[in-house]
Design an enzyme around this catalytic site. Structure first.
Site, PDB file in Angstrom:
ATOM      1  N   ASP A 131       2.537   2.962   2.872  1.00 19.16           N
ATOM      2  CA  ASP A 131       1.352   4.049   3.024  1.00 19.16           C
ATOM      3  C   ASP A 131       0.932   5.388   4.284  1.00 19.16           C
ATOM      4  O   ASP A 131       1.143   5.820   4.821  1.00 19.16           O
ATOM      5  CB  ASP A 131       0.160   3.349   2.713  1.00 19.16           C
ATOM      6  N   ASP A 161       1.007  -0.743  -0.152  1.00 22.35           N
ATOM      7  CA  ASP A 161       0.154  -0.149  -0.149  1.00 22.35           C
ATOM      8  C   ASP A 161       1.205   1.507   0.443  1.00 22.35           C
ATOM      9  O   ASP A 161       1.233   2.133   0.988  1.00 22.35           O
ATOM     10  CB  ASP A 161      -1.304  -0.222   1.067  1.00 22.35           C
ATOM     11  N   ASP A 175      -1.041   0.248  -4.874  1.00 28.76           N
ATOM     12  CA  ASP A 175      -2.402   0.289  -5.208  1.00 28.76           C
ATOM     13  C   ASP A 175      -2.018   1.761  -5.723  1.00 28.76           C
ATOM     14  O   ASP A 175      -3.440   3.164  -6.113  1.00 28.76           O
ATOM     15  CB  ASP A 175      -3.307   0.543  -3.692  1.00 28.76           C
ATOM     16  N   HIS A 176      -1.348   2.870  -5.318  1.00 36.96           N
ATOM     17  CA  HIS A 176      -0.802   3.907  -5.611  1.00 36.96           C
ATOM     18  C   HIS A 176       0.471   4.673  -4.575  1.00 36.96           C
ATOM     19  O   HIS A 176       0.844   3.681  -3.889  1.00 36.96           O
ATOM     20  CB  HIS A 176      -2.265   4.994  -4.553  1.00 36.96           C
ATOM     21  N   ASP A 205      -3.816  14.944   2.820  1.00 39.56           N
ATOM     22  CA  ASP A 205      -3.909  14.831   0.854  1.00 39.56           C
ATOM     23  C   ASP A 205      -4.075  15.824   0.558  1.00 39.56           C
ATOM     24  O   ASP A 205      -2.922  16.133  -0.282  1.00 39.56           O
ATOM     25  CB  ASP A 205      -5.387  14.406   1.048  1.00 39.56           C
ATOM     26  N   HIS A 254      -0.235  11.305  -0.693  1.00 40.29           N
ATOM     27  CA  HIS A 254      -0.026  10.134  -2.257  1.00 40.29           C
ATOM     28  C   HIS A 254       0.764  11.213  -2.993  1.00 40.29           C
ATOM     29  O   HIS A 254       0.921  12.105  -3.256  1.00 40.29           O
ATOM     30  CB  HIS A 254      -1.249   9.669  -2.361  1.00 40.29           C
ATOM     31  N   LYS A 262      -5.947  -1.036   6.564  1.00 36.63           N
ATOM     32  CA  LYS A 262      -6.457  -1.339   5.087  1.00 36.63           C
ATOM     33  C   LYS A 262      -7.420  -2.614   5.210  1.00 36.63           C
ATOM     34  O   LYS A 262      -7.415  -3.650   4.347  1.00 36.63           O
ATOM     35  CB  LYS A 262      -4.812  -1.853   5.164  1.00 36.63           C
ATOM     36  N   HIS A 269       2.013   8.817   5.203  1.00 31.34           N
ATOM     37  CA  HIS A 269       1.451   9.770   5.711  1.00 31.34           C
ATOM     38  C   HIS A 269       1.983  10.714   6.978  1.00 31.34           C
ATOM     39  O   HIS A 269       1.660  11.695   7.137  1.00 31.34           O
ATOM     40  CB  HIS A 269      -0.466   9.483   5.691  1.00 31.34           C
ATOM     41  N   SER A 326      -6.764   4.810  -2.028  1.00 32.08           N
ATOM     42  CA  SER A 326      -6.658   3.211  -1.654  1.00 32.08           C
ATOM     43  C   SER A 326      -8.070   2.680  -2.120  1.00 32.08           C
ATOM     44  O   SER A 326      -7.992   1.322  -2.545  1.00 32.08           O
ATOM     45  CB  SER A 326      -6.705   3.142  -0.310  1.00 32.08           C
ATOM     46  N   ARG A 335     -16.141   9.661  -0.363  1.00 34.94           N
ATOM     47  CA  ARG A 335     -15.337   8.859   0.346  1.00 34.94           C
ATOM     48  C   ARG A 335     -16.185   7.403   1.314  1.00 34.94           C
ATOM     49  O   ARG A 335     -16.148   8.600   2.685  1.00 34.94           O
ATOM     50  CB  ARG A 335     -14.094   8.297   0.275  1.00 34.94           C
ATOM     51  N   ALA A 336     -15.952   6.244   1.230  1.00 36.02           N
ATOM     52  CA  ALA A 336     -16.842   5.697   2.061  1.00 36.02           C
ATOM     53  C   ALA A 336     -16.067   5.772   3.639  1.00 36.02           C
ATOM     54  O   ALA A 336     -16.610   5.261   4.558  1.00 36.02           O
ATOM     55  CB  ALA A 336     -17.121   4.104   1.758  1.00 36.02           C
ATOM     56  N   ASP A 337     -15.167   5.358   3.802  1.00 33.35           N
ATOM     57  CA  ASP A 337     -14.290   4.339   4.842  1.00 33.35           C
ATOM     58  C   ASP A 337     -14.289   5.693   5.640  1.00 33.35           C
ATOM     59  O   ASP A 337     -14.913   4.478   6.881  1.00 33.35           O
ATOM     60  CB  ASP A 337     -12.983   3.471   4.618  1.00 33.35           C
ATOM     61  N   ARG A 338     -13.575   6.477   6.206  1.00 34.17           N
ATOM     62  CA  ARG A 338     -14.049   6.924   7.218  1.00 34.17           C
ATOM     63  C   ARG A 338     -15.063   7.621   8.030  1.00 34.17           C
ATOM     64  O   ARG A 338     -15.037   8.549   8.477  1.00 34.17           O
ATOM     65  CB  ARG A 338     -12.957   7.951   7.093  1.00 34.17           C
ATOM     66  N   ARG A 354     -11.621   5.014  10.258  1.00 40.04           N
ATOM     67  CA  ARG A 354     -12.317   3.498   9.938  1.00 40.04           C
ATOM     68  C   ARG A 354     -12.069   2.312  10.236  1.00 40.04           C
ATOM     69  O   ARG A 354     -11.074   1.987  11.049  1.00 40.04           O
ATOM     70  CB  ARG A 354     -11.268   3.725   8.729  1.00 40.04           C
TER      71      ARG A 354
HETATM   72  O1  LIG Z   1      -5.270   7.597   5.097  1.00 35.52           O
HETATM   73  C1  LIG Z   1      -6.462   7.909   4.376  1.00 35.52           C
HETATM   74  O2  LIG Z   1      -7.357   8.055   4.250  1.00 35.52           O
HETATM   75  C2  LIG Z   1      -6.295   7.936   2.755  1.00 35.52           C
HETATM   76  C3  LIG Z   1      -5.500   9.487   2.304  1.00 35.52           C
HETATM   77  O3  LIG Z   1      -6.875  10.432   3.229  1.00 35.52           O
HETATM   78  O4  LIG Z   1      -4.936   7.033   2.174  1.00 35.52           O
HETATM   79  P1  LIG Z   1      -5.031   5.774   1.642  1.00 35.52           P
HETATM   80  O5  LIG Z   1      -6.174   6.163   0.223  1.00 35.52           O
HETATM   81  O6  LIG Z   1      -4.370   5.154   1.100  1.00 35.52           O
HETATM   82  O7  LIG Z   1      -6.535   5.084   3.050  1.00 35.52           O
HETATM   83 MN   LIG Z   2      -3.264   2.502  -0.598  1.00 37.77          MN
HETATM   84 MN   LIG Z   3      -3.176   6.552   2.196  1.00 37.35          MN
END
Ligand SMILES: O=C(O)[C@@H](CO)OP(=O)(O)O
Ligand SMILES: [Mn+2]
Ligand SMILES: [Mn+2]
Length: 547
Positions: free
Chosen positions: A420, A21, A461-462, A165, A491, A352, A424, A75, A277-280, A205
């Protein structure tokens, strides 16, 4: 969805798919490229096999469904592409289109929140930056203007400062811009009400730390935080004096002359999350949406009209109301493999875990077939990751090896978080250590694939760790007033490596040389080929061919 056997590659277990990652193949190879500086004998040996077995693919911008070439990968879009084998117009692009056409203000989600505008408050919770990974300031502005045009009289902003970011220290600029823009919203009492750093408040997340979300709930909804200020710009100034980076600012609440919070959330208010974006934002969405929520004590549960900028979880239908329909990511590789009775093992650490499951599977939190999929989550530590750059790479390696050895799985997929998550933090030395650890772990997995006679695909992934310094247009490192390099926490736009090999890979199979612009979505068909099958025709073409 039936897969045809590959004409050349035998179905030979096991196939390893390994994602590093945030490991970019950055053309700038100087002392700030942690992937380059780190001692990485494993990745070096893969690269040394030459272009038949090692190449890079695009991982940013339109190649992964983002609006422009200036959009770095992330990601979500990276794992969506890797899992689906398709280039999907992503949340950022879909919101741009909906705002441009103004359809966002006609659609059901907006109509659901709009009735609150006349007599109640509209609260917007957002990551405050133009990073384009979770949110974008211009989109926030469009939403605010649309709300005022539709009669919003009272607007309260609950903002999470970024510095991840976008460069650390930019939170002041975004806050000043926001405060100025709020003042131009005519006929609307518009104020910042609460906030905090994105890694401290609200934006946890994968349930790594519900305490973050609880702090957010208290600040945004209840108007409670240890830090109270009358002015949001003053708030950031004071909080930054404590030495915290933008990502880690403590929660704060804005209060009036009497010390009363200016923007608590009350019954009948509308609450909109302006992150695409969803995860957070899944966790805070659950806190607003679920009456029987138990992950922390909400103290008060106001009955609000709640909407996400998008629907964040298609399986859970969370939230029920949303402003823009999310990308439809269908017939992902996970679904196709399950439909063909093939067994998958996927593992990462908490930070992750959802990337190799939820994002990989097209933003679905469930299984396609629980009997065929084994998902293992190694709990992440809750520490700033430059203090523990090895993270859980050893544990992930052990789990991956056990899965490979078991002979139970057709494909074993692991994601290493280190490049990753440590990248950060902007800490170059720690990120070098993170890359070295990752490299050593990949070696263990590849050695086992050798021993078992399997095949592997190693990719990322990036970019992230591949550039740890802010640069000018000529790519020269920038320094601060004290002469020290200005760290890059975000990133990058770099492409990422893809390496294939293993004893079972037929000698005639090599990377094609006619796909110079290939991106992450081309990796999917490639790994399905390694598993001994032709990939579905609707997927982006495989990177390999047999001569
Ligand atoms: O930490 C996150 O939320 C993002 C950066 O904003 O990183 P990643 O896309 O690698 O999850
Ligand atoms: Mn990633
Ligand atoms: Mn990241």
């Amino acid at each position: 969805m039936e897969l045809a056997p590959h004409p050349v590659i035998p179905r030979k277990k096991p196939v390893l798919v390994c994602i590093l990652d945030g490991w970019g193949e950055n053309p700038v190879k100087d002392g700030f490229n942690a992937c380059h500086v780190a001692k990485t004998p494993t990745m070096d040996s893969l690269a040394a096999k030459g272009s038949a077995y090692y190449r890079s693919v695009l991982a940013h911008g339109p190649a992964v469904g983002l609006p422009t070439d200036q959009d770095m990968g992330n990601s979500e879009v990276g794992h969506n592409a890797l899992g689906a084998g398709k280039i999907i117009a992503q949340g950022a692009s879909l919101v741009d289109i909906a705002l441009e056409k103004k359809s966002i203000f006609q659609d059901a989600g907006w109509q659901y929140v709009k009735p609150a505008f006349e007599a109640n408050t509209l609260h917007i919770i957002t990551l405050l930056s133009s990073g384009g990974v979770h949110s974008r300031y211009d989109q926030l502005k469009g939403l605010m203007q649309g709300a005022v045009a539709d009669g919003c009289k009272m607007l309260r902003l609950h903002v999470l400062t970024d510095g991840r970011d976008v460069p650390d220290g930019t939170c002041h600029e975004y806050m000043s811009t926001l405060v100025k823009d709020l003042a131009t919203l005519e006929g609307c009492d518009a104020k910042v009400a609460s906030g905090g750093g994105r890694m401290k408040v609200t934006m946890d997340r994968y349930e790594a730390d519900w305490g973050m979300v609880e702090r957010g709930w208290k600040a945004h909804v209840l108007g409670e935080a240890p830090n109270k200020f009358k002015d949001p710009i003053e708030a950031l100034k004071k909080l930054k004096e404590g030495g915290d980076s933008d990502q880690y600012l403590e929660p704060f609440v804005i209060v009036d002359e009497e010390g009363k919070a200016v923007g608590t959330v009350e019954d009948d208010d509308a609450v909109v999350i302006a992150n695409f974006r969803a995860d957070r934002v899944v966790e805070i969405s659950k806190a607003f949406e679920y009456p029987d929520f138990k992950d922390f004590d909400r103290v008060r549960f106001p009955k609000v009209k709640f909407a996400g900028l998008m629907q964040y979880d298609g399986d859970l239908k969370l939230p029920a109301n949303y402003l823009v329909p999310p990308p439809l990511i269908e017939r992902t590789s996970g679904e196709v493999l399950a439909a063909n009775g093939l067994k998958t093992f996927a593992c990462s650490e908490t930070q992750k875990f959802g990337h190799v499951t939820f994002f990989w599977n097209g933003n679905r939190s469930g299984y396609f077939n629980e009997n065929l999929e084994t998902y293992v989550e190694i709990p992440s530590d809750n520490v700033p990751f430059n203090q523990a750059p090895l993270m859980k790479a050893r544990e992930i390696t052990a789990a991956g090896k056990e899965a490979l050895r078991s002979g139970k799985y057709d494909v074993v997929r692991v994601n290493y978080a280190n490049p990753d998550m440590v990248g950060h933090t902007g800490d170059l030395q720690a990120t070098i250590a993170a890359c070295e650890e990752c490299d050593a772990c990949v070696k263990e997995l590849l050695d086992l694939v050798d021993e078992l006679g399997g095949m592997y695909l190693v990719t990322a992934d990036h970019g992230n760790a591949d550039d740890m310094v802010q640069r000018n247009k000529k790519n020269e490192p920038l320094t601060g007033e004290d002469g020290a390099p200005l760290p890059l926490t975000s990133h990058t736009l770099a492409p990422v490596p893809v390496a294939i090999g293993g004893p079972a890979l037929p000698a005639t199979v090599k990377f094609r040389d006619d796909l110079p612009k290939a991106g992450l979505a081309n990796v999917t068909a490639t790994y399905i080929n390694l598993m001994g099958y032709e990939a579905p025709a609707e997927m982006e073409p495989s990177l390999i061919a047999a001569n």
